[in-house]
Design a protein around this motif. Sequence first.
Motif, PDB file in Angstrom:
ATOM      1  N   ALA A   1       0.742  -1.254  -0.087  1.00 41.03           N
ATOM      2  CA  ALA A   1       0.085  -0.145  -0.009  1.00 41.03           C
ATOM      3  C   ALA A   1       0.919   1.088   0.566  1.00 41.03           C
ATOM      4  O   ALA A   1       1.527   0.953   0.721  1.00 41.03           O
TER       5      ALA A   1
ATOM      6  N   PRO B   1       1.517   5.111   0.629  1.00 40.16           N
ATOM      7  CA  PRO B   1       1.478   6.385   2.168  1.00 40.16           C
ATOM      8  C   PRO B   1       0.091   7.120   1.737  1.00 40.16           C
ATOM      9  O   PRO B   1       0.318   7.774  -0.408  1.00 40.16           O
ATOM     10  N   SER B   2      -0.611   7.884   1.543  1.00 35.89           N
ATOM     11  CA  SER B   2      -1.546   9.010   1.107  1.00 35.89           C
ATOM     12  C   SER B   2      -0.611  10.671   1.646  1.00 35.89           C
ATOM     13  O   SER B   2       0.146  10.559   1.449  1.00 35.89           O
ATOM     14  N   LEU B   3      -1.573  11.164   0.840  1.00 35.16           N
ATOM     15  CA  LEU B   3      -1.526  12.511   1.008  1.00 35.16           C
ATOM     16  C   LEU B   3       0.556  13.016  -0.406  1.00 35.16           C
ATOM     17  O   LEU B   3       0.569  14.351   0.107  1.00 35.16           O
ATOM     18  N   VAL B   4       0.608  11.685  -0.221  1.00 33.93           N
ATOM     19  CA  VAL B   4       2.103  12.302  -1.563  1.00 33.93           C
ATOM     20  C   VAL B   4       2.118  12.179  -2.751  1.00 33.93           C
ATOM     21  O   VAL B   4       1.240  11.447  -3.305  1.00 33.93           O
TER      22      VAL B   4
ATOM     23  N   LEU C   1       7.086  10.990  -3.292  1.00 35.68           N
ATOM     24  CA  LEU C   1       7.772   9.385  -2.955  1.00 35.68           C
ATOM     25  C   LEU C   1       9.068   9.112  -2.752  1.00 35.68           C
ATOM     26  O   LEU C   1       9.257   8.673  -2.609  1.00 35.68           O
TER      27      LEU C   1
ATOM     28  N   LEU D   1       9.675  12.474   4.094  1.00 39.13           N
ATOM     29  CA  LEU D   1       7.788  11.524   3.469  1.00 39.13           C
ATOM     30  C   LEU D   1       7.158  11.738   4.401  1.00 39.13           C
ATOM     31  O   LEU D   1       6.037  12.756   4.529  1.00 39.13           O
TER      32      LEU D   1
ATOM     33  N   ARG E   1       3.933  14.621   4.607  1.00 39.81           N
ATOM     34  CA  ARG E   1       1.775  13.909   4.786  1.00 39.81           C
ATOM     35  C   ARG E   1       1.501  14.200   6.018  1.00 39.81           C
ATOM     36  O   ARG E   1       0.591  14.647   6.135  1.00 39.81           O
TER      37      ARG E   1
ATOM     38  N   ARG F   1       0.087  17.508   4.976  1.00 41.94           N
ATOM     39  CA  ARG F   1      -1.749  17.487   4.350  1.00 41.94           C
ATOM     40  C   ARG F   1      -2.444  16.578   4.942  1.00 41.94           C
ATOM     41  O   ARG F   1      -3.570  16.874   4.605  1.00 41.94           O
TER      42      ARG F   1
ATOM     43  N   ALA G   1      -1.026  -1.731   6.385  1.00 44.68           N
ATOM     44  CA  ALA G   1      -1.066  -1.812   4.975  1.00 44.68           C
ATOM     45  C   ALA G   1       0.044  -2.577   4.432  1.00 44.68           C
ATOM     46  O   ALA G   1      -0.438  -2.298   3.043  1.00 44.68           O
TER      47      ALA G   1
ATOM     48  N   TRP H   1       3.364  -1.238   4.098  1.00 49.30           N
ATOM     49  CA  TRP H   1       4.598  -0.409   3.783  1.00 49.30           C
ATOM     50  C   TRP H   1       5.584  -0.795   4.721  1.00 49.30           C
ATOM     51  O   TRP H   1       6.179  -0.351   4.246  1.00 49.30           O
TER      52      TRP H   1
END
Lengths: 305, 247
Positions: A86, A88-91, A96, B10, B14, B17, B82, B84
């Motif tokens: 998965a 990461p969100s928001l990038v 990334l 990174l 995030r 935001r 997830a 990650w």
Amino acid sequence: MTTMAIECRGLSKRYGAYPALSNVTIAIPEGRTVAILGPNGAGKTTFIHLWLGLLHPSEGICFVLGRSPRDAINEGLVGAVLQETALPSLVTAAELLTQIGRFYRRPLPVKDGLALAGISELASRRVDRLSGGQRRRVAFAMALVGQPRLLFLDEPTESMDLDAREAFWHQVGVWAEHTGRTVCFSTHNLSEAERYADDVVVLSRGTLAAFDTPGQLTRGRGARVRFRASESSARALSARLGVNVRALSERNRFEATGADLDALLRAVVSDPACSAFEPVKDSLEDAFRDLVGRHDSQAEGGMML
Amino acid sequence: MKATMGQVTLDLLRTVRNVRYLIFTLGIPVGFYLLYGAMYGSNRIFAHTLWGAYFLVSMATYGAIGTALNVTGAEAAQERAAGWQRYLALTPLTGAQYVAAKIITALIANLGVVILLTLVAGLRGVAVFTLPVLPAIFSVWLGSISFAALGLWIGQVLNSSTASYGVVVLYLVLGFLGGLWTPLSILPPIFAHIAWYLPSYAAASLGWAVLAHHSETLRNLGVLAGYIIVFGGAGGLLYARREFRRE
């Protein structure tokens, strides 16, 4: 001496009493594209996770590029696309890749990574707003950004349509052209293995059933003819011709194996007790079924006429 | 260091935001500060200092707890669920670098609430540069490392759905029982006994002590160090335990 991309000696992994992988010894040289095949529960994931350093072996040892799996990872020599990565969100994709690149000593410029994965146009798109296929490409770019020597792809083209699959393998091919780069991928799609792999590893019931080129695996298994007959007639035919006849999963259906297809076909067809003939063309799928099936029947002491 | 800063950048991209950061780290503490300031008057004397300075320390602490729980903890739980973290396990980023990155990220994110609150307090007439407000808030900021450690541990033990509720409950509990909403001196004494063991109280009272020139600083440092060692260590070990069973 060639460096081995993956070398395992007597590799075993048990979960409690259950042997997920037993005594696998294999040496995969660098620079090959290797498919890892096996039915569900054959130990594929265990095998892969052992040399990715995600699992510790119960017995035996494995090396990746001449090092321990952990060292190979820490030196940034391995890139992997796992199935359930998965993002990461928001990038954005470029953000990334830029930051992940900093994990590695000699990262690929982000522009090149995106281009290699065929997603240059997605650079400034937020990764959590991409489609499944696009996210998979981003994960592919993430695996390439560290310039690995060994790339692992876990069922890479599952859920891709035919065009996307072609395009993806084209990109993998472009990347792997660089001398000495090794690609390992797991798949359930045998035609994909046949088409794109230099070597095929077949696992069955936690053991290594075969390690060879697709050509070698499909060749040299003799001519085969399938037919319908009663069990006694099949037995009689086998005795009369001196050829191997085995029962197929379908009731009253058998397969005779001989050296020469024409001779075998004539002999079987001329037997009035047999009907519904079908000469069998060799394919990796058949070879795979044979390997896995033979393994199964050996393990169960199953019927071989 | 380069790898750690990659992870930090990174995470920071995030964080700024992230709506949860805007609400729990910045919005609620600043909102409370304005509300309580209006209710009690910033320049009333309280606990040997000005209420406007005292409550500035309380809310800076509260914002830092918001970061640790809702950003560090909740995000790490989601990342773990997830897959990650499994991906990270296949990169050269080590467990120690991951832990360091999460703590550095939290510290930088907490600068946001520290600066914002100081500005708001200054605008409301609190003499932030003449009172020992800056050293007080700096102590709180350093003390927030212990929250980050707690958040890291939470991220490794809670799954992503329990984490999203668990952190909100903890946010409220640590805030109230730590004496950040209402000073402990005006609550029944039982609350003071509980607060002694909480990192929220320990970090805030570091700051309060600087403001009032006194008090149990060593004990507070001990509590904070304890949280850092126990939860940071446990969180780091859980992360580093790379035997992920599957199949």
